[in-house]
Motif scaffolding. Structure first.
Motif, PDB file in Angstrom:
ATOM      1  N   LEU A   1       0.835  -1.202   0.000  1.00 33.27           N
ATOM      2  CA  LEU A   1       0.000   0.000   0.000  1.00 33.27           C
ATOM      3  C   LEU A   1       0.868   1.249   0.000  1.00 33.27           C
ATOM      4  CD1 LEU A   1      -2.734   1.388   0.117  1.00 33.27           C
ATOM      5  CD2 LEU A   1      -2.686   1.148   2.611  1.00 33.27           C
ATOM      6  N   ALA A   2       1.976   1.216   0.738  1.00 31.54           N
ATOM      7  CA  ALA A   2       2.883   2.364   0.773  1.00 31.54           C
ATOM      8  C   ALA A   2       3.459   2.645  -0.619  1.00 31.54           C
ATOM      9  CB  ALA A   2       4.007   2.109   1.775  1.00 31.54           C
ATOM     10  N   VAL A   3       3.787   1.587  -1.348  1.00 31.50           N
ATOM     11  CA  VAL A   3       4.307   1.765  -2.709  1.00 31.50           C
ATOM     12  C   VAL A   3       3.234   2.377  -3.604  1.00 31.50           C
ATOM     13  CG1 VAL A   3       5.109   0.562  -4.782  1.00 31.50           C
ATOM     14  CG2 VAL A   3       6.030  -0.059  -2.536  1.00 31.50           C
ATOM     15  N   ARG A   4       1.996   1.874  -3.488  1.00 26.00           N
ATOM     16  CA  ARG A   4       0.910   2.415  -4.307  1.00 26.00           C
ATOM     17  C   ARG A   4       0.649   3.890  -3.977  1.00 26.00           C
ATOM     18  NH1 ARG A   4      -2.059  -2.443  -2.369  1.00 26.00           N
ATOM     19  NH2 ARG A   4      -1.496  -4.165  -3.753  1.00 26.00           N
ATOM     20  N   LYS A   5       0.899   4.271  -2.728  1.00 25.98           N
ATOM     21  CA  LYS A   5       0.715   5.653  -2.304  1.00 25.98           C
ATOM     22  C   LYS A   5       1.942   6.520  -2.587  1.00 25.98           C
ATOM     23  CE  LYS A   5      -3.391   5.842  -0.278  1.00 25.98           C
ATOM     24  NZ  LYS A   5      -4.402   6.909  -0.512  1.00 25.98           N
ATOM     25  N   ASN A   6       2.958   5.930  -3.206  1.00 28.75           N
ATOM     26  CA  ASN A   6       4.182   6.645  -3.569  1.00 28.75           C
ATOM     27  C   ASN A   6       4.959   7.131  -2.344  1.00 28.75           C
ATOM     28  OD1 ASN A   6       5.913   7.398  -5.681  1.00 28.75           O
ATOM     29  ND2 ASN A   6       5.153   9.502  -5.687  1.00 28.75           N
ATOM     30  N   PHE A   7       4.935   6.355  -1.258  1.00 29.23           N
ATOM     31  CA  PHE A   7       5.710   6.690  -0.066  1.00 29.23           C
ATOM     32  C   PHE A   7       7.195   6.417  -0.328  1.00 29.23           C
ATOM     33  CE2 PHE A   7       2.185   5.982   3.360  1.00 29.23           C
ATOM     34  CZ  PHE A   7       1.409   6.944   2.731  1.00 29.23           C
ATOM     35  N   ASP A   8       8.039   7.102   0.445  1.00 34.49           N
ATOM     36  CA  ASP A   8       9.475   6.834   0.342  1.00 34.49           C
ATOM     37  C   ASP A   8       9.823   5.604   1.175  1.00 34.49           C
ATOM     38  OD1 ASP A   8       9.509   7.646   2.998  1.00 34.49           O
ATOM     39  OD2 ASP A   8      10.491   9.557   2.602  1.00 34.49           O
ATOM     40  N   VAL A   9      11.106   5.271   1.220  1.00 32.58           N
ATOM     41  CA  VAL A   9      11.527   4.043   1.884  1.00 32.58           C
ATOM     42  C   VAL A   9      11.154   4.050   3.364  1.00 32.58           C
ATOM     43  CG1 VAL A   9      13.850   4.934   2.352  1.00 32.58           C
ATOM     44  CG2 VAL A   9      13.471   2.455   2.243  1.00 32.58           C
ATOM     45  N   PHE A  10      11.228   5.216   4.002  1.00 34.16           N
ATOM     46  CA  PHE A  10      10.855   5.292   5.414  1.00 34.16           C
ATOM     47  C   PHE A  10       9.362   5.028   5.589  1.00 34.16           C
ATOM     48  CE2 PHE A  10       9.462   7.696   9.182  1.00 34.16           C
ATOM     49  CZ  PHE A  10      10.237   7.072  10.147  1.00 34.16           C
ATOM     50  N   GLY A  11       8.544   5.595   4.699  1.00 37.59           N
ATOM     51  CA  GLY A  11       7.105   5.369   4.769  1.00 37.59           C
ATOM     52  C   GLY A  11       6.749   3.919   4.542  1.00 37.59           C
ATOM     53  N   ILE A  12       7.474   3.257   3.617  1.00 38.41           N
ATOM     54  CA  ILE A  12       7.244   1.832   3.369  1.00 38.41           C
ATOM     55  C   ILE A  12       7.537   1.026   4.625  1.00 38.41           C
ATOM     56  CG2 ILE A  12       8.029  -0.165   2.045  1.00 38.41           C
ATOM     57  CD1 ILE A  12       8.605   1.762  -0.279  1.00 38.41           C
ATOM     58  N   ALA A  13       8.660   1.341   5.286  1.00 38.91           N
ATOM     59  CA  ALA A  13       9.043   0.613   6.501  1.00 38.91           C
ATOM     60  C   ALA A  13       8.029   0.852   7.622  1.00 38.91           C
ATOM     61  CB  ALA A  13      10.439   1.035   6.940  1.00 38.91           C
ATOM     62  N   VAL A  14       7.578   2.097   7.766  1.00 36.20           N
ATOM     63  CA  VAL A  14       6.617   2.419   8.832  1.00 36.20           C
ATOM     64  C   VAL A  14       5.305   1.681   8.616  1.00 36.20           C
ATOM     65  CG1 VAL A  14       5.164   4.255   9.785  1.00 36.20           C
ATOM     66  CG2 VAL A  14       7.603   4.655   9.441  1.00 36.20           C
ATOM     67  N   LEU A  15       4.791   1.704   7.390  1.00 34.84           N
ATOM     68  CA  LEU A  15       3.519   1.031   7.126  1.00 34.84           C
ATOM     69  C   LEU A  15       3.646  -0.481   7.285  1.00 34.84           C
ATOM     70  CD1 LEU A  15       1.496   3.204   6.532  1.00 34.84           C
ATOM     71  CD2 LEU A  15       1.174   2.268   4.251  1.00 34.84           C
ATOM     72  N   ALA A  16       4.809  -1.030   6.928  1.00 37.88           N
ATOM     73  CA  ALA A  16       5.031  -2.458   7.128  1.00 37.88           C
ATOM     74  C   ALA A  16       5.031  -2.805   8.621  1.00 37.88           C
ATOM     75  CB  ALA A  16       6.343  -2.885   6.482  1.00 37.88           C
ATOM     76  N   GLU A  17       5.736  -2.006   9.426  1.00 40.18           N
ATOM     77  CA  GLU A  17       5.800  -2.253  10.868  1.00 40.18           C
ATOM     78  C   GLU A  17       4.419  -2.132  11.511  1.00 40.18           C
ATOM     79  OE1 GLU A  17       8.130  -3.182  12.895  1.00 40.18           O
ATOM     80  OE2 GLU A  17      10.012  -2.943  11.789  1.00 40.18           O
TER      81      GLU A  17
END
Length: 228
Positions: free
Chosen positions: A29-45
């Motif tokens: 979902l973070a990738v689809r929302k165009n988040f950066d690497v930190f956002g991807i990690a946060v949403l995964a956690e």
């Protein structure tokens, strides 16, 4: 009670597997929302650990397992790295990811309910917290991504209901003193199968009967009665 249902090593492996597949959905979902690497990690956690963290804080199991077991914290990061570099490939196996997600949903509904009862909650409260364990991470994921949580949307296949089924079966087994490894497995498997059937046949919860809302259905500008 959890130790009686599964050996510690099996319980730990199942938890990590569930956390991993939930974290994958958050990272995608973070990738689809165009988040950066930190956002991807946060949403995964958040997606992987949110439900269990909420459960542990409510029942007073502090510090929560997410902060005392390094594996719990690292597994979502592994999922985030995988999605960061290989998200097109992961998207292509989304169907398989959904199957594992359904398995995690059933497992967390069972273990969440059992752990809540182990800490002294009543049957209804235990089932409610089992549901929260199973779906809490997904709710937090959607809120952080500025989305209406999936389990509240009429146009999504049933998600909370399978978890409710699994949690309810657990409290009934507890009530009649027949909860063991076999029956807990049956509860988790039932929740898993209900979720798979919901995805296969697009089962959805009904909306308000004779509703009159300004919100229109996708591709349909008119109003209509509730549909299941």
């Amino acid at each position: 009670m959890l130790q009686e249902l599964f050996t510690p090593s099996v319980q730990h492996a199942l938890d990590l597997a569930g956390i991993f597949v939930f974290a994958i959905s958050g990272a995608l979902l973070a990738v689809r929302k165009n988040f950066d690497v930190f956002g991807i990690a946060v949403l995964a956690e958040v997606t992987g650990l949110g439900g269990g963290l909420f459960r542990d804080l409510v029942i007073g199991a502090v510090p929560p397992a997410a902060f005392t077991d390094l594996g719990y914290f690292v597994m979502p990061l592994v999922a985030a790295v995988l999605v960061f570099f290989l998200h097109p490939e992961v998207e292509r196996i989304q169907g398989s990811v959904n199957v594992f997600d359904a398995a995690g949903l059933g497992l967390f509904a069972v273990t969440g309910t059992t752990k809540a009862h182990e800490y002294g909650l009543g049957l209804t409260a235990s089932a409610t917290l089992g549901l929260a364990t199973a779906v809490g991470g997904g709710v937090l994921r959607d809120v952080l991504a500025n989305e209406v949580p999936s389990l509240l949307r009429w146009d999504r296949d049933l998600y909370a209901v399978p978890a409710i089924v699994g949690a309810t079966m657990v409290v009934l087994f507890i009530r009649f003193d027949v909860l063991n490894g076999l029956t807990s497995g049956i509860a988790a498997l039932t929740a898993f199968l209900v979720r798979l059937l919901a995805m296969r046949f697009h089962w959805r919860a009904p909306r308000a009967w004779n509703r009159r809302s300004a919100a229109s259905e996708p591709g349909n500008e008119g109003f209509g009665k509730a549909t299941a």
